[in-house]
Design a protein around this motif. Structure first.
Motif, PDB file in Angstrom:
ATOM      1  N   GLY A  35       0.804  -1.214   0.000  1.00 50.78           N
ATOM      2  CA  GLY A  35       0.000   0.000   0.000  1.00 50.78           C
ATOM      3  C   GLY A  35       0.833   1.258   0.000  1.00 50.78           C
ATOM      4  N   ARG A  36       1.855   1.319  -0.815  1.00 51.09           N
ATOM      5  CA  ARG A  36       2.780   2.436  -0.747  1.00 51.09           C
ATOM      6  C   ARG A  36       2.243   3.597  -1.549  1.00 51.09           C
ATOM      7  NH1 ARG A  36       7.333  -0.740  -3.253  1.00 51.09           N
ATOM      8  NH2 ARG A  36       8.575   1.129  -3.040  1.00 51.09           N
ATOM      9  N   THR A  37       1.571   4.513  -0.886  1.00 53.07           N
ATOM     10  CA  THR A  37       1.014   5.650  -1.590  1.00 53.07           C
ATOM     11  C   THR A  37       1.366   6.929  -0.874  1.00 53.07           C
ATOM     12  OG1 THR A  37      -1.055   5.347  -0.413  1.00 53.07           O
ATOM     13  CG2 THR A  37      -0.889   4.389  -2.598  1.00 53.07           C
ATOM     14  N   GLY A  52       4.314   7.558  -2.515  1.00 51.23           N
ATOM     15  CA  GLY A  52       5.135   8.165  -1.485  1.00 51.23           C
ATOM     16  C   GLY A  52       6.603   7.791  -1.598  1.00 51.23           C
ATOM     17  N   LYS A  53       7.417   8.497  -0.862  1.00 53.77           N
ATOM     18  CA  LYS A  53       8.847   8.245  -0.794  1.00 53.77           C
ATOM     19  C   LYS A  53       9.315   8.516   0.628  1.00 53.77           C
ATOM     20  CE  LYS A  53       7.769   8.889  -5.201  1.00 53.77           C
ATOM     21  NZ  LYS A  53       6.574   9.541  -5.718  1.00 53.77           N
ATOM     22  N   GLY A 281       7.399   4.760  -3.914  1.00 44.76           N
ATOM     23  CA  GLY A 281       8.267   4.316  -2.836  1.00 44.76           C
ATOM     24  C   GLY A 281       7.576   4.276  -1.499  1.00 44.76           C
ATOM     25  N   GLU A 282       8.341   4.367  -0.432  1.00 45.56           N
ATOM     26  CA  GLU A 282       7.817   4.292   0.927  1.00 45.56           C
ATOM     27  C   GLU A 282       7.014   5.549   1.270  1.00 45.56           C
ATOM     28  OE1 GLU A 282       7.922   2.018   3.234  1.00 45.56           O
ATOM     29  OE2 GLU A 282       9.370   0.565   2.491  1.00 45.56           O
ATOM     30  N   GLU A 283       6.271   5.483   2.374  1.00 45.03           N
ATOM     31  CA  GLU A 283       5.473   6.614   2.832  1.00 45.03           C
ATOM     32  C   GLU A 283       6.379   7.727   3.346  1.00 45.03           C
ATOM     33  OE1 GLU A 283       3.179   4.539   5.640  1.00 45.03           O
ATOM     34  OE2 GLU A 283       2.141   3.377   4.118  1.00 45.03           O
ATOM     35  N   GLU A 896      -4.980   7.563   2.386  1.00 41.52           N
ATOM     36  CA  GLU A 896      -3.859   6.636   2.305  1.00 41.52           C
ATOM     37  C   GLU A 896      -4.062   5.486   3.270  1.00 41.52           C
ATOM     38  OE1 GLU A 896      -0.067   5.207   3.982  1.00 41.52           O
ATOM     39  OE2 GLU A 896      -1.409   6.616   4.925  1.00 41.52           O
ATOM     40  N   ARG A 897      -3.801   4.251   2.744  1.00 37.57           N
ATOM     41  CA  ARG A 897      -3.912   3.056   3.567  1.00 37.57           C
ATOM     42  C   ARG A 897      -2.589   2.312   3.512  1.00 37.57           C
ATOM     43  NH1 ARG A 897      -8.863   3.302   0.908  1.00 37.57           N
ATOM     44  NH2 ARG A 897      -8.221   1.904  -0.748  1.00 37.57           N
TER      45      ARG A 897
END
Length: 899
Positions: A35-37, A52-53, A281-283, A896-897
């Motif tokens: 769920g990388r948003t 996301g990053k 990418g990551e949150e 975001e989840r």
């Protein structure tokens, strides 16, 4: 979830955003599991459209004016910000002023010490020049629908530490006229856009793209773009490398990037070649009280940042530009160098010439022969240790020298010649290994750490016998290695050795002098916790009972069907924790409940579906780390909004304490009903009557923190419970005025209180067309003909009030209101006739229930959402939405989840 005032501010901001972006296409990028948003509160496209990053290790971002490398500053001139056209204002002199916004995250300010906290934001993505009139970005950043509404702006950067550049000449602002190529499917995420004229922004030049092959793992990389929408940042870290490059469409890095970096060019740090487009990418951030901070991970932690490979789109941008690539980032002193060339202009020829030389002075010129698809060429040359011998067909080099390959391209596009260059380094020394240690040994996995004298790929080989090490695991290219070996057996002694190989292929190993290192695994533990994310797991109609068993897990779990609550939610007393808040509940004198063998005489009931012991928590985001941080029972840990409706109750009964959540709203407006029962014999039962959109965490925590060994449970696979010793407990609640024909009378100025929790629906009443869900009824007979207000302002949930004429055999609708006259409660205003009997129906929005307070007064209440002197009853939210053309905005599932 925030409180209602914060929600109001957020929604107003969202409305302004949506009004400013009428052309948003609303396409969502592909994501890897997890769920990388994107999350954040900047004036970009809606958050679900932004992957996301995050920061890895040390934050490598710096402003352009701080960069000391002239080549990297020059590369920054060829990047641009994607902004909404509505945020640009053209002046009479032809310049453009860019509207900027404060740097925030869902309305929260940066914490003290957060980098760039005082700088403004404006960009929602990044892009870069790939042709005379071509710009590339991420596919999720731009589509055909964005052509009229997006602008490419060059030069949005900080002039110094305090001054952002927000005024731009006409030659720094461009509009897209054609999407030349775009893909947003599976692993692929890119777009190439033709702009309205040739790009002549100061310093901007066509960036070189890798046209074939793939960047090797371990290669150092950098990125330039607009993290979080900020002015241009350059990020080339010493430890920023390619983690993996085996996927067709993308490679993985540990670059320090954020939402807004989507579309940024990712460069080979040694050659300056564009290797790809940063896409996901990551949150980004995490809250710290009332402010936010950038998430920081170790260089080798997390999923990494995904980069669309340049070779997937280079043919659309630079079909005629020659691109060189080497098969390795580093070579041993006696090795073979393989060189590849792609030049679409040479599709009809059989060979091409290139030059390869070293920083030590050797120079070799040779032919590359056609290989594979048209326009592709290849050649190899032997590498030998020693001083330069020019022209002998062998490349001589020494330790730490550079290898440079060059190809003269007669036409790089538009008839302009240019040079394609690629470099590598010479490395003739094996790495050395030290500090081997076992940092963790669990029931099924162990973690080994060691260091190497240079960046290398580390590997751990493990097994039951030093001569047969049949398990292995490898890590990233780094000097500080932490590698986890999985698939182990509990309570078993293992032996292991470690090895390392640098990018040139030099290797080393350490087996503890032939004896191997050792570790012993512990007993395996089930952590009795399951995540329900993105609707993938639905436990509705099920229950799980945890019975203490003295094992490492603490409990044995079994499952059983659940047609409803085993303990009626009406048996206990209502508690009102508030949004993201807690209600402390003290048990009767001398009574205790037990969790993991620890007794407690009180607990905290949180509005977000969990109970904590010993300390309260205010978390609303269902994250495993949060769940395990305190002794906790998560009945359904998710972002609930209990003040808007439903019943939360605690019942102390002869053999149990039951905490019930009945018809409680979640963040998205869905109803949830579930229960936690803690029995006197130590057992715990969770029951899920209704999970309309599963997205949360359920299970138990002893409060010792998230174990590295943690793996989510799967309660559906637990054995079926047999012969439950616990009886069902039913507590009936009568609602005297549950139906139209049992309506209670109310007079002017009189206040009636009650609750709709146990009420039924009334859809069978003629004329009550939409009367579904729990409701109660009153009658009112006006003493004089006048305007009357029927108000529910003292209610605790999101109410609906309706006024009918006629009788229960055939109602006639007069007026109704569900607009939230006062917070979530409603008021209906209507002109009523003296002596006639009217019927008042009270219900909840979305079938929610709760306690209400009804009052009928004479006159119109000139306030939010109500009639005023017979005028049109319209909520100001509706006015805003209609003005935007977005009457159906409030589908809040873009939140975001994450798992």
């Amino acid at each position: 979830m925030r409180n209602s005032s914060t929600i109001t501010l957020l929604l107003l901001g969202a409305l302004a955003l949506f009004c400013a972006i009428p052309g948003w296409a609303g396409e969502k990028p592909a994501h890897k599991p997890g769920g990388r948003t994107e999350i954040g509160g900047t004036p970009w496209k809606p958050q679900a459209d932004q992957p996301g990053k995050v920061v890895y290790g040390t934050d490598d971002r710096r402003d352009v004016f701080e960069e000391t490398d002239a080549d990297r500053r020059a590369l920054a001139d060829s990047t641009c910000a994607l902004v909404d056209a509505s945020n640009l204002t053209e002046a009479e002199d032809g310049t453009f002023a860019l509207q900027t916004y404060d740097y925030d995250y869902y309305g929260f300010e940066p914490c003290e010490g957060e980098p760039f906290a005082s700088q403004p934001v404006a960009a929602y993505c990044t892009a870069f020049v790939v042709g005379p009139d071509l710009i590339a970005t991420a596919g999720h950043c731009y589509s055909d629908s964005d052509l009229p509404y997006a602008r490419f702006v060059f030069g949005f950067r900080m002039i110094d530490g305090e001054t952002p550049r927000t005024t731009f000449d006409a030659d720094e602002v461009y509009t897209g006229v054609e999407v030349v190529a775009r893909q947003l499917e599976g692993d692929f995420d890119y777009a190439v856009i033709r702009v309205d004229r040739p790009i002549v922004a100061p310093g901007a030049r066509i960036l070189r793209l890798r046209g074939a092959g793939t960047i090797p793992e371990g290669t150092r990389v950098g990125v330039i773009g607009h993290p979080a929408g900020l002015p241009t940042k350059i990020a080339f870290g010493d430890n920023s490398v390619v983690r993996a490059s085996d996927e067709v469409g993308y490679f993985v890095t540990n670059l320090d990037t954020f939402g807004g970096n989507s579309g940024s060019p990712v460069f080979n740090a040694d050659t300056g070649l564009v290797e790809g487009i940063l896409v996901r990418g990551e949150e980004d951030f995490e809250l710290d009280g009332d402010c936010f901070r950038s998430r920081v991970l170790e260089d080798d932690a997390g999923f990494g940042e995904d980069v669309s490979k340049a070779a997937t789109f280079a043919r659309f941008a630079q079909a005629g530009r020659g691109t060189l690539s080497l098969d390795q980032a580093a070579y041993q002193c006696a090795d073979t160098v393989a060189l590849s060339l792609f030049d679409d202009d040479l599709r009809e020829v059989e060979s091409a010439q290139a030059t390869i030389y070293t920083s030590g002075g050797d120079v070799e010129t040779f032919d590359l022969t056609a290989s594979g698809a048209p326009g592709n060429f290849g050649a190899t040359i032997a590498l030998a240790a020693g001083g330069p011998v020019e022209g002998d067909g062998t490349l001589q080099a020494l330790e730490d020298e550079s290898i440079i390959a060059s190809y003269r391209d007669a036409d790089t596009g538009g008839g302009t010649p240019g040079d394609a260059v690629v470099t590598a380094r010479v490395d003739c020394t094996n790495p050395t290994i030290s500090n081997v240690a076992v940092t963790y040994a669990g029931g099924r996995r162990a973690r080994i750490s060691f260091t190497t004298s240079e960046a290398a790929t580390g590997t751990v080989y493990a097994g039951l016998d030093c001569a047969v090490l049949d398990l292995s695991a490898s890590g990233d290219v780094t000097t500080d290695h932490v590698i986890e070996v999985q698939g182990l057996s509990p309570l078993t002694e293992y032996r292991f050795r470690v090895a390392a190989e640098d990018p040139a292929g030099n290797s080393a190993a350490d087996d503890n002098g032939g004896n191997c290192f050792t570790f012993t695994t512990t007993d395996y533990r089930d952590y009795l916790t399951q995540g329900l994310f993105d609707g993938l797991s639905d436990l509705t109609g099920m229950s799980v009972t945890f019975t203490p068993d003295g094992s490492a897990s603490g409990y044995e779990a079994c499952m059983a069907p659940a047609d409803g609550f085993f303990t009626s939610p009406f048996c206990g007393e209502a508690v009102f924790p508030g949004d993201d808040e807690n209600a402390e509940y003290n048990l009767a004198a001398g009574r205790k409940v037990t969790l993991f063998g620890q007794e407690y005489g009180s607990f905290f009931v949180n509005g977000n579906g969990y109970v904590t012991f010993g300390s309260e928590d205010f978390s609303y985001d269902p994250i495993y780390e949060t769940h395990f941080a305190l002794p906790r029972i998560s009945g359904y840990f998710t972002d609930l909004y209990s003040p808007a409706g439903g019943l939360i109750s605690v019942a102390e009964l002869d053999d149990r304490v039951a905490i019930s959540y009945f018809n409680v709203l979640d963040y998205y407006g869905d109803l949830q009903s579930f229960q936690i029962e803690i029995f006197d014999d130590g057992a715990i039962r969770l029951t899920w009557v209704m999970l309309t959109y599963p997205y949360g965490i359920v299970g138990l925590s002893d409060g010792s923190g998230m174990d590295p060994e943690f793996e989510p449970s799967t309660f559906e696979s637990a054995p079926e419970c047999v012969d439950s010793p616990y009886e069902n407990i039913v507590c009936e609640v009568d609602v005297d005025n549950d139906a139209c024909d049992t309506a209670l009378p109310i007079a002017v100025g009189q206040v009636q209180t009650g609750a709709t929790h146990a009420a039924m629906g009334s859809s069978e009443v003629p004329g009550c067309e939409y009367c579904y869900g729990p409701d109660v009824w009153y009658t009112f007979t006006p003493p004089t003909s006048d305007t009357y207000s029927v108000s529910l302002c003292g209610s605790t949930f999101d109410t609906i009030v309706e006024i009918f004429g006629g009788d229960c055999g055939g109602l006639e609708f007069v007026e109704g209101n569900d607009d939230g006259y006062c917070d979530y409660a409603s008021t209906a205003v209507a002109s009523l006739n003296a002596g006639e009997t009217y019927w008042i129906r009270i219900s909840g929005y979305g079938a929610t229930t709760g306690a209400y307070e009804l009052e009928v007064t004479r006159g119109a209440k000139a306030s939010f959402g109500c009639y005023v002197d017979g005028g049109t009853p319209r909520n100001p939210w509706t006015e805003i939405l209609i003005a935007c053309g977005l009457v159906t905005l409030l589908a809040w599932r873009t939140r975001e989840r994450r798992a």
